[in-house]
Write a protein that holds these residues in place. Sequence first.
Motif, PDB file in Angstrom:
ATOM      1  N   LEU A 108       0.609  -1.128   0.087  1.00 54.45           N
ATOM      2  CA  LEU A 108       0.152   0.012   0.005  1.00 54.45           C
ATOM      3  C   LEU A 108       0.784   1.491  -0.093  1.00 54.45           C
ATOM      4  O   LEU A 108       0.669   2.060  -0.746  1.00 54.45           O
ATOM      5  N   LEU A 109       1.846   1.186   0.640  1.00 59.89           N
ATOM      6  CA  LEU A 109       2.899   2.323   0.780  1.00 59.89           C
ATOM      7  C   LEU A 109       3.539   2.540  -0.552  1.00 59.89           C
ATOM      8  O   LEU A 109       3.911   3.717  -0.829  1.00 59.89           O
ATOM      9  N   ASP A 110       3.553   1.706  -1.351  1.00 56.81           N
ATOM     10  CA  ASP A 110       3.980   1.714  -2.996  1.00 56.81           C
ATOM     11  C   ASP A 110       2.918   2.612  -3.652  1.00 56.81           C
ATOM     12  O   ASP A 110       3.421   3.126  -4.711  1.00 56.81           O
ATOM     13  N   MET A 111       1.765   2.824  -3.291  1.00 58.96           N
ATOM     14  CA  MET A 111       0.992   3.438  -4.042  1.00 58.96           C
ATOM     15  C   MET A 111       1.017   5.030  -3.686  1.00 58.96           C
ATOM     16  O   MET A 111       0.966   5.470  -2.621  1.00 58.96           O
ATOM     17  N   PRO A 112       1.049   5.822  -4.693  1.00 58.32           N
ATOM     18  CA  PRO A 112       1.256   7.194  -4.526  1.00 58.32           C
ATOM     19  C   PRO A 112       0.050   7.955  -3.880  1.00 58.32           C
ATOM     20  O   PRO A 112      -1.270   7.474  -3.902  1.00 58.32           O
ATOM     21  N   GLY A 113       0.282   8.612  -2.736  1.00 56.24           N
ATOM     22  CA  GLY A 113      -0.633   9.382  -1.925  1.00 56.24           C
ATOM     23  C   GLY A 113      -1.141   8.526  -0.582  1.00 56.24           C
ATOM     24  O   GLY A 113      -1.870   9.031  -0.033  1.00 56.24           O
ATOM     25  N   ILE A 114      -0.489   7.265  -0.591  1.00 59.94           N
ATOM     26  CA  ILE A 114      -0.787   6.619   0.757  1.00 59.94           C
ATOM     27  C   ILE A 114       0.229   6.454   1.525  1.00 59.94           C
ATOM     28  O   ILE A 114       1.480   6.363   1.264  1.00 59.94           O
ATOM     29  N   GLY A 115      -0.067   7.195   2.835  1.00 60.55           N
ATOM     30  CA  GLY A 115       1.035   7.025   3.654  1.00 60.55           C
ATOM     31  C   GLY A 115       0.779   5.952   4.706  1.00 60.55           C
ATOM     32  O   GLY A 115      -0.364   5.306   4.765  1.00 60.55           O
ATOM     33  N   LEU A 116       1.827   5.675   5.736  1.00 58.59           N
ATOM     34  CA  LEU A 116       1.670   4.700   6.725  1.00 58.59           C
ATOM     35  C   LEU A 116       0.490   4.796   7.522  1.00 58.59           C
ATOM     36  O   LEU A 116      -0.156   3.472   7.618  1.00 58.59           O
ATOM     37  N   LEU A 117      -0.089   5.751   7.863  1.00 60.05           N
ATOM     38  CA  LEU A 117      -1.207   5.766   9.005  1.00 60.05           C
ATOM     39  C   LEU A 117      -2.454   5.400   7.953  1.00 60.05           C
ATOM     40  O   LEU A 117      -3.437   4.443   8.315  1.00 60.05           O
ATOM     41  N   SER A 118      -2.697   5.746   6.966  1.00 62.70           N
ATOM     42  CA  SER A 118      -3.597   5.697   5.981  1.00 62.70           C
ATOM     43  C   SER A 118      -3.856   4.074   5.703  1.00 62.70           C
ATOM     44  O   SER A 118      -4.807   3.564   5.792  1.00 62.70           O
ATOM     45  N   ALA A 119      -2.621   3.388   5.377  1.00 64.84           N
ATOM     46  CA  ALA A 119      -2.451   1.969   5.037  1.00 64.84           C
ATOM     47  C   ALA A 119      -2.852   1.151   6.322  1.00 64.84           C
ATOM     48  O   ALA A 119      -3.782   0.382   6.238  1.00 64.84           O
ATOM     49  N   MET A 120      -2.300   1.702   7.351  1.00 66.67           N
ATOM     50  CA  MET A 120      -2.808   0.785   8.707  1.00 66.67           C
ATOM     51  C   MET A 120      -4.286   1.048   9.062  1.00 66.67           C
ATOM     52  O   MET A 120      -4.833   0.137   9.760  1.00 66.67           O
ATOM     53  N   VAL A 121      -4.957   2.313   8.900  1.00 63.56           N
ATOM     54  CA  VAL A 121      -6.192   2.437   9.091  1.00 63.56           C
ATOM     55  C   VAL A 121      -7.037   1.507   8.318  1.00 63.56           C
ATOM     56  O   VAL A 121      -7.901   0.984   8.709  1.00 63.56           O
ATOM     57  N   PHE A 122      -6.557   1.548   6.953  1.00 70.79           N
ATOM     58  CA  PHE A 122      -7.361   0.325   6.004  1.00 70.79           C
ATOM     59  C   PHE A 122      -7.423  -0.826   6.291  1.00 70.79           C
ATOM     60  O   PHE A 122      -8.379  -1.566   6.382  1.00 70.79           O
ATOM     61  N   LEU A 123      -5.967  -1.427   6.813  1.00 73.13           N
ATOM     62  CA  LEU A 123      -5.889  -2.795   6.970  1.00 73.13           C
ATOM     63  C   LEU A 123      -6.528  -3.129   8.351  1.00 73.13           C
ATOM     64  O   LEU A 123      -7.099  -4.446   8.344  1.00 73.13           O
ATOM     65  N   THR A 124      -6.434  -2.465   9.495  1.00 69.01           N
ATOM     66  CA  THR A 124      -7.141  -2.924  10.646  1.00 69.01           C
ATOM     67  C   THR A 124      -8.435  -2.771  10.728  1.00 69.01           C
ATOM     68  O   THR A 124      -9.051  -3.478  11.351  1.00 69.01           O
ATOM     69  N   GLU A 125      -9.002  -1.582   9.977  1.00 63.33           N
ATOM     70  CA  GLU A 125     -10.532  -1.550  10.034  1.00 63.33           C
ATOM     71  C   GLU A 125     -11.102  -2.767   9.132  1.00 63.33           C
ATOM     72  O   GLU A 125     -12.140  -2.766   9.470  1.00 63.33           O
ATOM     73  N   ILE A 126     -10.465  -2.805   8.113  1.00 58.96           N
ATOM     74  CA  ILE A 126     -11.156  -3.909   7.140  1.00 58.96           C
ATOM     75  C   ILE A 126     -11.067  -5.284   7.748  1.00 58.96           C
ATOM     76  O   ILE A 126     -11.995  -5.935   7.758  1.00 58.96           O
ATOM     77  N   GLY A 127      -9.692  -5.579   8.425  1.00 64.24           N
ATOM     78  CA  GLY A 127      -9.772  -6.993   8.941  1.00 64.24           C
ATOM     79  C   GLY A 127      -9.323  -7.895   7.809  1.00 64.24           C
ATOM     80  O   GLY A 127      -8.400  -7.726   6.988  1.00 64.24           O
ATOM     81  N   ASP A 128     -10.103  -9.077   7.681  1.00 68.31           N
ATOM     82  CA  ASP A 128     -10.016  -9.943   6.669  1.00 68.31           C
ATOM     83  C   ASP A 128     -10.278  -9.731   5.384  1.00 68.31           C
ATOM     84  O   ASP A 128     -11.558  -9.422   5.200  1.00 68.31           O
ATOM     85  N   LEU A 129      -9.101  -9.434   4.641  1.00 66.93           N
ATOM     86  CA  LEU A 129      -9.514  -8.936   3.259  1.00 66.93           C
ATOM     87  C   LEU A 129      -9.927  -9.987   2.418  1.00 66.93           C
ATOM     88  O   LEU A 129     -10.875  -9.609   1.424  1.00 66.93           O
ATOM     89  N   GLY A 130      -9.841 -11.320   2.620  1.00 69.24           N
ATOM     90  CA  GLY A 130     -10.626 -12.343   2.125  1.00 69.24           C
ATOM     91  C   GLY A 130     -11.903 -12.545   2.067  1.00 69.24           C
ATOM     92  O   GLY A 130     -12.526 -13.238   1.152  1.00 69.24           O
ATOM     93  N   ARG A 131     -12.630 -11.846   3.023  1.00 70.87           N
ATOM     94  CA  ARG A 131     -13.852 -12.098   3.176  1.00 70.87           C
ATOM     95  C   ARG A 131     -14.862 -11.238   2.377  1.00 70.87           C
ATOM     96  O   ARG A 131     -16.142 -11.459   2.186  1.00 70.87           O
ATOM     97  N   PHE A 132     -14.204 -10.374   0.989  1.00 78.16           N
ATOM     98  CA  PHE A 132     -15.007  -9.723   0.237  1.00 78.16           C
ATOM     99  C   PHE A 132     -14.583 -10.215  -1.153  1.00 78.16           C
ATOM    100  O   PHE A 132     -13.603 -10.859  -1.230  1.00 78.16           O
ATOM    101  N   GLN A 133     -15.798 -10.750  -1.967  1.00 78.73           N
ATOM    102  CA  GLN A 133     -15.450 -11.452  -3.098  1.00 78.73           C
ATOM    103  C   GLN A 133     -15.451 -10.852  -4.234  1.00 78.73           C
ATOM    104  O   GLN A 133     -14.900 -11.310  -5.153  1.00 78.73           O
ATOM    105  N   ASN A 134     -15.790  -9.448  -4.315  1.00 81.37           N
ATOM    106  CA  ASN A 134     -15.840  -8.704  -5.484  1.00 81.37           C
ATOM    107  C   ASN A 134     -15.703  -6.880  -4.905  1.00 81.37           C
ATOM    108  O   ASN A 134     -16.031  -6.777  -3.728  1.00 81.37           O
ATOM    109  N   ARG A 135     -15.498  -6.209  -6.009  1.00 76.39           N
ATOM    110  CA  ARG A 135     -15.336  -4.754  -5.618  1.00 76.39           C
ATOM    111  C   ARG A 135     -16.598  -4.253  -5.249  1.00 76.39           C
ATOM    112  O   ARG A 135     -16.752  -3.082  -4.380  1.00 76.39           O
ATOM    113  N   LYS A 136     -17.847  -4.725  -5.379  1.00 75.82           N
ATOM    114  CA  LYS A 136     -18.998  -4.113  -5.148  1.00 75.82           C
ATOM    115  C   LYS A 136     -19.295  -4.348  -3.718  1.00 75.82           C
ATOM    116  O   LYS A 136     -19.772  -3.698  -2.933  1.00 75.82           O
TER     117      LYS A 136
END
Length: 225
Positions: A108-136
Motif C-alpha cells: 500500500l505504501l508503494d501507491m502514490p498518496g498513501i501514507g503509513l497511517l492511512s495504510a494501517m487504518v485501512f488494514l485494521t478497520e477492514i480486517g480479513d481482506l479475503g471475506r470480500f468476493q468482489n469490488r461491489k
Amino acid sequence: TRDDRELVRSRLDMGTKVSASKTQVVSLLKRNGIEKGKEFGRAWTVQYKNRLLDLAYGRVDGLGYGARAALMSLLRNLKFLEEEELRMERKIESLAELDRYRAASRALLDMPGIGLLSAMVFLTEIGDLGRFQNRKQIAAYLGLVPSSFESGEEGDRKGHITREGPCRIRKVLNQCTWARVRVLKHVRERYETLVRRNPKKKKIAVVALMRVLAIEMWQVARHAG
C-alpha cells in the motif's frame, strides 16, 4: 485485530487533538489582533513556533499578560500532544512490520498518496481482506455506494452514499484521494472530467474517486506477498 485497531484509532484521535490545539492557538491570535506577517514564516514551522514563543514570553509586543499566559499554556499542551503523536507513530511503524501486516502495508505504501497511517487504518478497520468476493462488496461495506429509493418502478432514484461501515476509512480515503489528485495526472484528469459533468456537485466526483481508490487498495493488499 480489535487490539490493533485500538492503537491505530488512538493515533488518529491524537492527530485530531493536535489539530484542535493548533486551531485554539490561531483563534487566540485572531482575538488579539495578531496578524501573521513574514516574521511568522509558514504555518507551524520552527520559525512559526519560535514567533509564538516570542509572543508568549513577551519578547515581542502584541499580547497582554493574560493572553501571553493563555498562549503559553496552549503551546505546552501542543508540545505534549505532538510528542505523544510521535510516540504513537513509532508504535504503528512497529505494528506495520509484524508478519500479519508487513507485505500488505508495504504494498500500500508503494501507491502514490498513501501514507503509513492511512495504510494501517485501512488494514485494521477492514480486517480479513479475503471475506470480500468482489469490488461491489468492498464498496458497499465502506458505505461508498448510493442508497436506493426503490418502488419497483422504472423511475427508481439513487440517493447519497449509505455511509455504512467504518467512517475512519472514509476519512483517510478522502485525504488520500485529494493527495492523489494533486500528484497523479490521470487521477486529476478523471476528477476534472467528473466535475465537468456536474460542476455543482464536486463531492460526487470525490466520492467516485474514493470508491476507485478503496477497491484498488483492497486488491493491492489482498494480493501482496
